[in-house]
Design a protein around this motif. Structure first.
Motif, mmCIF file in Angstrom:
data_model
loop_
_atom_site.group_PDB
_atom_site.id
_atom_site.type_symbol
_atom_site.label_atom_id
_atom_site.label_comp_id
_atom_site.label_asym_id
_atom_site.label_seq_id
_atom_site.Cartn_x
_atom_site.Cartn_y
_atom_site.Cartn_z
ATOM 1 N N SER A 175 -6.674 2.876 -1.702
ATOM 2 C CA SER A 175 -7.268 1.359 -3.038
ATOM 3 C C SER A 175 -6.142 0.472 -3.100
ATOM 4 O O SER A 175 -5.004 0.693 -3.183
ATOM 5 C CB SER A 175 -7.310 2.985 -4.168
ATOM 6 N N GLU A 176 -7.342 -0.407 -3.379
ATOM 7 C CA GLU A 176 -6.464 -1.691 -3.687
ATOM 8 C C GLU A 176 -5.704 -1.418 -4.971
ATOM 9 O O GLU A 176 -4.255 -2.179 -4.449
ATOM 10 C CB GLU A 176 -7.394 -2.343 -4.657
ATOM 11 N N ARG A 180 -1.263 -2.660 -3.787
ATOM 12 C CA ARG A 180 -0.872 -3.780 -5.002
ATOM 13 C C ARG A 180 0.377 -2.468 -5.332
ATOM 14 O O ARG A 180 1.435 -3.494 -5.560
ATOM 15 C CB ARG A 180 -1.415 -3.968 -6.015
ATOM 16 N N LEU A 192 -6.502 -9.969 -1.457
ATOM 17 C CA LEU A 192 -7.663 -8.173 -0.832
ATOM 18 C C LEU A 192 -8.296 -7.977 -1.045
ATOM 19 O O LEU A 192 -9.554 -8.228 -1.875
ATOM 20 C CB LEU A 192 -6.243 -8.175 -1.709
ATOM 21 N N PRO A 194 -11.668 -5.880 0.078
ATOM 22 C CA PRO A 194 -11.569 -4.277 0.166
ATOM 23 C C PRO A 194 -12.711 -4.035 1.354
ATOM 24 O O PRO A 194 -13.097 -2.607 1.904
ATOM 25 C CB PRO A 194 -12.673 -3.751 -1.509
ATOM 26 N N GLY A 206 -11.317 -2.783 4.847
ATOM 27 C CA GLY A 206 -10.541 -4.417 3.962
ATOM 28 C C GLY A 206 -9.706 -4.052 4.888
ATOM 29 O O GLY A 206 -8.688 -3.907 5.428
ATOM 30 N N ALA A 208 -5.938 -6.762 3.659
ATOM 31 C CA ALA A 208 -4.993 -6.813 2.692
ATOM 32 C C ALA A 208 -3.886 -7.896 3.576
ATOM 33 O O ALA A 208 -3.823 -8.265 5.316
ATOM 34 C CB ALA A 208 -3.998 -6.470 3.105
#
Length: 298
Positions: A175-176, A180, A192, A194, A206, A208
């Motif tokens: 998950s974001e 982080r 970032l 998703p 996603g 990043a």
């Protein structure tokens, strides 16, 4: 329906990922004098699309699949450079060697070894170097595991341990907020996203974009639960439920395979019994000269 021509899919996918890299890199990025690593390069799907830039930059590729690396070294080196890696997190380059590392569909399969590889990538990146990764999140939950996405119950959730690579291998969902919190300890999160493709529901991996922080950090630092973050425990509880379901599914599949094996063994035993019964019969003995003559004619 999607295109079924594997060569066309290979070429178009590589070109698409090349364009995606260009879109995700920060404004002002230039290739001249840079060193880039295609981590998990496979048979060169993406890196071959950087041929025009290979005159002014160094492009390296690595993969755990030795036959792919052998082929790349024989056919695309130079201008590119290739080397094989192992599962253990180790690269042969010196500290600060690369300016950019990109890894598509690699961290998506890391289960227990993601932290070691992230530290190794941190080590071989130059100060301020970039790490561009794809990850599994909201855009792949329904497609891969048939489960509605719930970011509050997903942290780093690995699944399908030991699943055969020819069937996709193990996977890990991130998950974001977790990215982080954990990846952000070693890297500044520049961007970032998703999922790559829009839709209802949204689809795709996603991505990043991370910039190396000038920090000394350990695997334990990366793995440590985020203080005062209740979603860490919720994600672990959810992952336990997912792994339980994995176990039940695998046990069911194993029971079915055992049944199929027992049926095949019984059929083979019956076939062998009938063969012996026929060969022991008087008619089989009487027709032996005919079978021999037919065999000679063949």
């Amino acid at each position: 329906m999607g295109d079924t021509d594997p060569v066309k899919v290979f070429e178009e996918s590589g070109a698409t990922h090349r364009r995606l890299i260009d879109e995700l890199l920060p404004d002002g990025w230039g290739w001249k004098g840079k060193r880039a690593l295609d981590f998990g390069c496979g048979s060169g799907r993406i890196i071959r699309n950087f041929l025009p830039e290979a005159d002014e930059a160094e492009f390296w590729g690595c993969d755990i699949d030795r036959p792919s690396i052998d082929w790349l070294q024989a056919n695309l080196e130079p201008p590119f450079h290739f080397f094989a890696t192992e599962e253990a997190a180790s690269l042969p380059q010196e500290d600060g060697f690369f300016d950019l590392i990109y890894a598509f569909s690699v961290y998506t399969h890391f289960t227990d070894n993601w932290a070691g590889w992230m530290l190794e990538h941190h080590r071989v990146l130059a100060d301020g170097g970039l790490l561009l990764l794809s990850f599994l999140g909201e855009g792949m939950s329904e497609a891969l595991i048939g489960e509605p996405w719930d970011a509050d119950r997903t942290g780093m959730n690995p699944l399908l341990y030991g699943y055969p690579w020819e069937l996709g291998g193990p996977v890990a969902f991130n998950s974001e907020w977790w990215i982080r919190a954990h990846w952000g300890r070693a890297f500044e999160i520049l961007r970032l996203d998703p999922y790559v493709a829009d839709g209802d529901p949204p689809q795709g991996h996603g991505t990043a974009l991370l910039r190396k922080k000038p920090v000394a950090i350990t695997e334990e630092d990366l793995l440590r639960l985020e203080p005062d973050e209740p979603r860490e425990l919720a994600a672990i509880q959810h992952n336990v439920e997912q792994l339980r379901d994995d176990t039940l599914r695998l046990r069911t599949e194993n029971a079915q395979l055992r049944e199929h094996l027992a049926a095949a063994q019984a059929a083979a035993a019956e076939h062998e019994r009938l063969r012996h019964e026929i060969e022991a019969s008087s008619s089989w003995r009487l027709t032996a000269p005919l079978r021999a003559a037919k065999a000679r004619r063949r």
